[in-house]
Every structure is written in structure tokens, then in C-alpha cells.
Design an enzyme around this catalytic site. Structure first.
Site, mmCIF file in Angstrom:
data_model
loop_
_atom_site.group_PDB
_atom_site.id
_atom_site.type_symbol
_atom_site.label_atom_id
_atom_site.label_comp_id
_atom_site.label_asym_id
_atom_site.label_seq_id
_atom_site.Cartn_x
_atom_site.Cartn_y
_atom_site.Cartn_z
ATOM 1 N N TYR A 50 -8.958 5.018 8.408
ATOM 2 C CA TYR A 50 -9.082 5.303 9.837
ATOM 3 C C TYR A 50 -10.172 6.365 9.975
ATOM 4 C CZ TYR A 50 -4.626 2.904 10.713
ATOM 5 O OH TYR A 50 -3.624 1.971 10.818
ATOM 6 N N PRO A 64 -3.536 -0.482 19.170
ATOM 7 C CA PRO A 64 -3.247 -0.849 17.770
ATOM 8 C C PRO A 64 -3.472 0.266 16.731
ATOM 9 C CG PRO A 64 -5.210 -1.987 18.572
ATOM 10 C CD PRO A 64 -4.643 -1.269 19.741
ATOM 11 N N TYR A 100 4.152 6.388 10.109
ATOM 12 C CA TYR A 100 3.392 5.204 9.702
ATOM 13 C C TYR A 100 4.265 4.185 8.964
ATOM 14 C CZ TYR A 100 -0.897 2.645 8.814
ATOM 15 O OH TYR A 100 -1.878 1.679 8.813
ATOM 16 N N LYS A 141 1.699 -0.348 15.248
ATOM 17 C CA LYS A 141 3.122 -0.349 15.594
ATOM 18 C C LYS A 141 3.598 -1.564 16.386
ATOM 19 C CE LYS A 141 4.524 3.233 13.591
ATOM 20 N NZ LYS A 141 4.343 2.599 12.286
ATOM 21 N N HIS A 187 0.848 -1.199 0.000
ATOM 22 C CA HIS A 187 0.000 0.000 0.000
ATOM 23 C C HIS A 187 0.877 1.240 0.000
ATOM 24 C CE1 HIS A 187 -3.925 -1.832 1.819
ATOM 25 N NE2 HIS A 187 -3.418 -2.556 0.845
HETATM 26 P P1 RFL Z 1 3.462 -12.213 21.144
HETATM 27 O O1 RFL Z 1 3.031 -12.258 19.743
HETATM 28 O O2 RFL Z 1 2.446 -11.949 22.194
HETATM 29 O O3 RFL Z 1 4.211 -13.598 21.440
HETATM 30 C C1 RFL Z 1 4.544 -14.024 22.742
HETATM 31 C C2 RFL Z 1 4.636 -15.535 22.737
HETATM 32 O O4 RFL Z 1 5.084 -15.982 24.007
HETATM 33 C C3 RFL Z 1 4.316 -17.100 24.410
HETATM 34 N N1 RFL Z 1 4.383 -17.202 25.877
HETATM 35 C C4 RFL Z 1 5.136 -18.109 26.543
HETATM 36 N N2 RFL Z 1 5.942 -19.088 26.105
HETATM 37 C C5 RFL Z 1 6.586 -19.853 27.026
HETATM 38 N N3 RFL Z 1 6.414 -19.667 28.368
HETATM 39 C C6 RFL Z 1 5.618 -18.706 28.859
HETATM 40 N N4 RFL Z 1 5.453 -18.535 30.161
HETATM 41 C C7 RFL Z 1 4.930 -17.857 27.926
HETATM 42 N N5 RFL Z 1 4.070 -16.824 28.040
HETATM 43 C C8 RFL Z 1 3.746 -16.437 26.799
HETATM 44 C C9 RFL Z 1 2.932 -16.795 23.862
HETATM 45 O O5 RFL Z 1 2.123 -17.980 23.726
HETATM 46 C C10 RFL Z 1 3.288 -16.178 22.508
HETATM 47 O O6 RFL Z 1 3.384 -17.164 21.486
HETATM 48 O O7 RFL Z 1 4.616 -11.113 21.358
HETATM 49 P P2 RFL Z 1 5.737 -10.537 20.370
HETATM 50 O O8 RFL Z 1 6.484 -11.631 19.689
HETATM 51 O O9 RFL Z 1 6.458 -9.516 21.160
HETATM 52 O O10 RFL Z 1 4.904 -9.804 19.207
HETATM 53 C C11 RFL Z 1 4.140 -8.657 19.462
HETATM 54 C C12 RFL Z 1 2.911 -8.611 18.552
HETATM 55 O O11 RFL Z 1 2.225 -9.842 18.651
HETATM 56 C C13 RFL Z 1 1.960 -7.453 18.890
HETATM 57 O O12 RFL Z 1 2.682 -6.299 19.226
HETATM 58 C C14 RFL Z 1 1.013 -7.115 17.712
HETATM 59 O O13 RFL Z 1 0.115 -8.163 17.452
HETATM 60 C C15 RFL Z 1 0.214 -5.841 17.998
HETATM 61 N N6 RFL Z 1 -0.732 -5.488 16.931
HETATM 62 C C16 RFL Z 1 -0.307 -4.868 15.769
HETATM 63 N N7 RFL Z 1 1.009 -4.653 15.559
HETATM 64 C C17 RFL Z 1 1.430 -4.123 14.373
HETATM 65 O O14 RFL Z 1 2.654 -3.926 14.208
HETATM 66 N N8 RFL Z 1 0.570 -3.801 13.338
HETATM 67 C C18 RFL Z 1 -0.759 -3.978 13.482
HETATM 68 O O15 RFL Z 1 -1.492 -3.731 12.527
HETATM 69 C C19 RFL Z 1 -1.256 -4.506 14.737
HETATM 70 N N9 RFL Z 1 -2.554 -4.729 14.914
HETATM 71 C C20 RFL Z 1 -2.093 -5.775 17.074
HETATM 72 C C21 RFL Z 1 -2.980 -5.377 16.038
HETATM 73 C C22 RFL Z 1 -2.573 -6.474 18.175
HETATM 74 C C23 RFL Z 1 -3.908 -6.748 18.258
HETATM 75 N N10 RFL Z 1 -4.331 -7.492 19.379
HETATM 76 C C24 RFL Z 1 -5.152 -8.626 19.286
HETATM 77 C C25 RFL Z 1 -3.665 -7.283 20.658
HETATM 78 C C26 RFL Z 1 -4.334 -5.621 16.115
HETATM 79 C C27 RFL Z 1 -4.809 -6.293 17.239
HETATM 80 C C28 RFL Z 1 -6.295 -6.519 17.294
HETATM 81 C C1 PHB Z 2 -5.239 -4.806 10.836
HETATM 82 O O1 PHB Z 2 -5.345 -4.955 9.601
HETATM 83 O O2 PHB Z 2 -5.480 -5.721 11.627
HETATM 84 C C2 PHB Z 2 -4.838 -3.483 11.398
HETATM 85 C C3 PHB Z 2 -4.468 -2.481 10.512
HETATM 86 C C4 PHB Z 2 -4.085 -1.237 11.031
HETATM 87 C C5 PHB Z 2 -4.084 -1.020 12.387
HETATM 88 C C6 PHB Z 2 -4.443 -2.032 13.270
HETATM 89 C C7 PHB Z 2 -4.822 -3.286 12.759
HETATM 90 O O3 PHB Z 2 -3.744 0.200 12.874
#
Ligand code: RFL
Ligand code: PHB
Length: 389
Positions: free
Chosen positions: A197, A289, A381, A293, A68
């Protein structure tokens, strides 16, 4: 080395260390299927894509990811485009699900005979203040004990590693927002090709996608809401109201295949190192979110940390390990600021009055109407540079 948690942070670190000949064991409490199925982030910064490319794990990303070159801000019923490429000297983002990144990294670690242990139960760390930290866990019927040079906590916000920092060492910064996001995945072709957004008096909404057949959508909701409070009809009608335009545009509807509620929080724990234990990604910091980031900050932490370990194991230099926390945190705080700003500018707050609403609209006017404003949004961004160690 022992790495705890096989999310994007732990998997990428394990792979990069392997590429530099540094032996590591990756422990994950959940099953492989669970890790590969968790629907979360979708937006990869240009720098994140470049890193995955250099690490040799971006082949499918290039094939299936959607590049994009802009996104839209929607308020007072009208859309305003932020031309990312034009404002940042050609940079862009790629929409590719986090679980797809996780699948690609797992496949590569296993193809390289990496030591990845899924379903590792009761992971416990000790001796992080000694020369050889110990990690204990149970795996099937086995009790396992590993000693390592260093342990890295990539175990997410609810993991155990942050708790190993003595209270007097760790300072935390926290903000809980008075709203959440209800997110859905729908089997419907995206009705427009870029993210939107939206600011609306009924609350924020976001239009995103995963593929040419799947739309990803979010609406601001109450933090106490559950998916059961949101019937499919209610979701679609709120989305049409908040995202719709005067010309009759609205998201295309289709069967909803996933529905979940995400709380919104900003959190930072500093420093990100205590003796022989390091933290990276969500284990040390989370963002709401709205700025997309979270995963990108996890990846930039890992770049800084993996270079520090390369310096240490390759040349015996400890300088990188000593500077890791300061360098990583500077970028983390800028990601926190951007996420907080996007969140503050776009959501309705229960404590806000009509004056605040006008302030939000004036900010949106400024950030979309002035080239300087658009450039600020765009450079944040697509991702700020990663400082070298
Ligand atoms: P994770 O992905 O949470 O992975 C952590 C892992 O550790 C395991 N774990 C354990 N393993 C062994 N022993 C234990 N005691 C443990 N405790 C936990 C877990 O099972 C898991 O597998 O962390 P990591 O690797 O730091 O990654 C971070 C990202 O997952 C997170 O920041 C993003 O998902 C946030 N996020 C977004 N980030 C973006 O860069 N762009 C986005 O568009 C974006 N959209 C989002 C998001 C997060 C969302 N939610 C659901 C919180 C949208 C949503 C809705
Ligand atoms: C997504 O596609 O899940 C998404 C995109 C942008 C955001 C957060 C989540 O800021």
C-alpha cells in the site's frame, strides 16, 4: 426462503441454509458466466477462510490461494512491513479472487441440487410486512411467483431490496471520496510476494496479485477518468513512480488483460432488517476497497444471519433474528472505520494542503514505527472477531 443476489453473500447464505436443511431459492439477475467473471476483491481474512473451510467449500482455495503473513506500507520511498502473524498470534490472510470463491460456491450449490435461478429478470418483492412475502420475477418466457417465510436481500449496492424499506425506517450514512481507483490485471509474475500500500504525492497506489503469473495493481485517479484515459504506458509509468524504491524495485510489466475504474464510497443503511426482509453485504453497506473489507463484511453478516435462521428453524427461537441487525452493524461499523482510516491516511485529497500531507506522514510513521500502531493495523487487517448471536 427467498435469497436475492448470487454474489458471495447470497451464495454462502444459500449453501449454509442448505447444510441446515432450510429450503431456499436463490435468484440472480445476471448469467452464471457473468457472475463467475466479475473481477473484484482479492483478500480473504483468516475468519473468512475458516468459515469457507467449515462449510466444505475451501478445497481449491487451499490449493490455489496464496497465504500471506504480512503486507507492506510504502511512504517517503521506503517500505515498512506489518507482520500479521507475529502481531496477531499467528493469523494471516489469503489472496484468492472473489470470482474464484463465487465459482466454488456456485459449483457446490449446483452439485447439491440447489435451486439457483440465474437470468431472473424484473425481480419484485411485496408483502414483506405480512406472514408470507411474495417474490415475482420472469425467467425465460415464464412469469414466476414464489411465496416465502423470509426474504434476504443480498443484491449488492444497486439492488432493489433496500428500496423496500419504508423511508422512515431506514437511516443512511454516506461519504463519497473525491477520487477513484484505476485497477489492472497484468500477465506478469508478481515482482514481490506481499501486498504494498503506497502513499505518494502523485496519489495512492496498490500492488497486489492473483496468482504466481498474474499481478493486480491499482492507482488513485480522478473519479471522472475512464480506462481510455489511461494508456498502458501511462499506467506503468505511474506505478513505477508511486511504488518504486530507491534500490530500483518496480512492478514487473506484462500485457494488461483487464482495466477498470472503481469509485470510492463509504455507505451504511441501518437497520438491516424490516419485518420479514433482511439485508446483507453490499446491499446494506459498502466501503472503499483500501482496507480489503467489503467481501469479508458480507461473509460475517451471513454468519450472523445464518445462525439466527438455524435458531429459528431448529428451535423456534426468534431472538437471533431480532438481534441480527444490531450485531452485524457493530462489526460493519468497525470495518467502515478501518476502511475510512486507511483511505484517509493513504490518498491525496484535492482540498488538502502541505499540513495535511505532514499529518498523513506522521500517522504512517506512527502506525508502522510503533508496535501498538502495527498491532492495530494487523488485527483489523486479518479481521476482527464475529460476535455470537
Ligand atoms: P455483490 O457481489 O455485489 O453481489 C450482488 C449480486 O446481486 C445481483 N443482483 C440482483 N439479482 C437479482 N435481482 C436484482 N434486482 C439484483 N440486483 C443485483 C448482482 O448481479 C450480484 O450478482 O454483493 P455481495 O454478495 O454483498 O458481496 C460484496 C462484495 O462483492 C464486495 O464487497 C467486494 O467486492 C468489495 N471489494 C473487496 N472486498 C474485500 O473483502 N477484499 C478486497 O480485497 C476487495 N477489493 C472490492 C475490492 C470491490 C472492488 N470493486 C470493483 C467495487 C476491489 C474492487 C476494485
Ligand atoms: C486486490 O487484490 O484486488 C485488492 C487487495 C487489497 C485491497 C483491495 C484490493 O485493499
Amino acid at each position: 426462503m427467498a435469497i436475492i443476489g448470487a454474489g458471495p453473500a447470497g451464495l454462502l447464505l444459500s449453501h449454509l441454509l442448505h447444510l441446515h436443511g432450510i429450503a431456499n431459492v436463490l435468484l440472480e439477475s445476471r448469467s452464471r458466466e457473468y457472475c463467475e467473471g466479475r473481477v473484484r476483491a482479492g483478500v480473504l481474512e483468516q475468519g473468512t477462510v475458516d468459515i469457507l473451510d467449515e462449510a466444505g467449500v475451501a478445497e481449491r482455495l487451499h490449493r490455489e490461494g496464496l497465504r500471506h503473513t504480512g503486507f507492506e506500507m510504502h511512504f517517503r520511498g521506503q517500505r515498512h512491513r506489518i507482520a500479521l502473524d507475529e502481531l496477531t498470534g499467528g493469523k494471516s490472510i489469503v489472496v484468492y479472487g472473489q470470482q474464484e470463491v463465487v465459482k466454488d460456491l456456485i459449483a457446490r450449490r449446483l452439485a447439491d441440487q440447489g435451486d439457483v435461478r440465474f437470468d431472473a429478470r424484473d425481480v419484485k418483492l411485496s408483502g414483506v410486512e405480512t406472514e408470507t412475502p411474495i417474490v415475482r420475477f420472469s425467467h425465460g418466457a415464464q412469469q414466476v411467483e414464489l411465496s416465502c417465510d423470509y426474504a434476504v436481500g443480498c443484491d449488492g449496492f444497486h439492488g432493489i431490496c433496500r428500496g423496500e424499506f419504508p423511508a422512515h425506517v431506514l437511516k443512511t450514512y454516506d461519504r463519497i471520496y473525491p477520487f477513484a481507483w484505476l485497477g489492472i490485471l497484468a500477465e506478469a509474475p508478481p515482482a514481490q510476494h506481499e501486498l504494498i500500500y503506497a502513499h505518494h504525492e502523485r496519489g495512492f497506489a496498490l500492488f497486489s496479485m492473483r496468482s504466481p503469473k498474474i499481478t493486480r495493481l491499482y492507482v488513485q485517479c480522478d473519479p471522472s477518468d475512464t480506462p481510455a484515459d489511461w494508456s498502458d504506458d501511462r499506467v506503468w509509468s505511474e506505478l513505477a513512480i508511486r511504488l518504486g524504491t530507491g534500490e530500483g524495485w518496480r512492478p514487473t510489466e506484462g500485457p494488461i488483460i483487464q482495466k477498470s475504474v472503481t469509485p470510492m464510497r463509504s455507505f451504511v443503511a441501518a437497520p438491516m432488517r424490516h419485518q420479514r426482509l433482511f439485508l446483507a453485504g453490499d446491499a446494506a453497506h459498502i466501503v472503499p476497497p483500501t482496507g480489503a473489507k467489503g467481501m469479508n463484511l458480507a461473509v460475517s453478516d451471513i454468519i450472523v444471519l445464518s445462525r439466527a435462521f438455524e435458531m429459528f428453524y431448529g428451535r423456534g427461537e426468534t431472538r437471533g433474528l431480532e438481534r441480527y441487525s444490531d450485531i452485524a452493524l457493530r462489526r460493519v461499523w468497525k470495518g467502515e472505520r478501518f476502511s475510512w482510516h486507511m483511505t484517509s491516511m493513504l490518498h491525496t485529497f484535492p482540498e488538502h494542503d502541505s499540513f495535511h500531507e505532514q499529518m498523513q506522514l506522521a500517522e504512517l510513521d506512527y502506525y508502522t514505527g510503533s508496535r501498538a500502531g502495527r498491532t492495530t493495523l494487523a488485527e483489523n487487517y486479518v479481521g476482527l472477531p464475529i460476535e455470537s448471536i
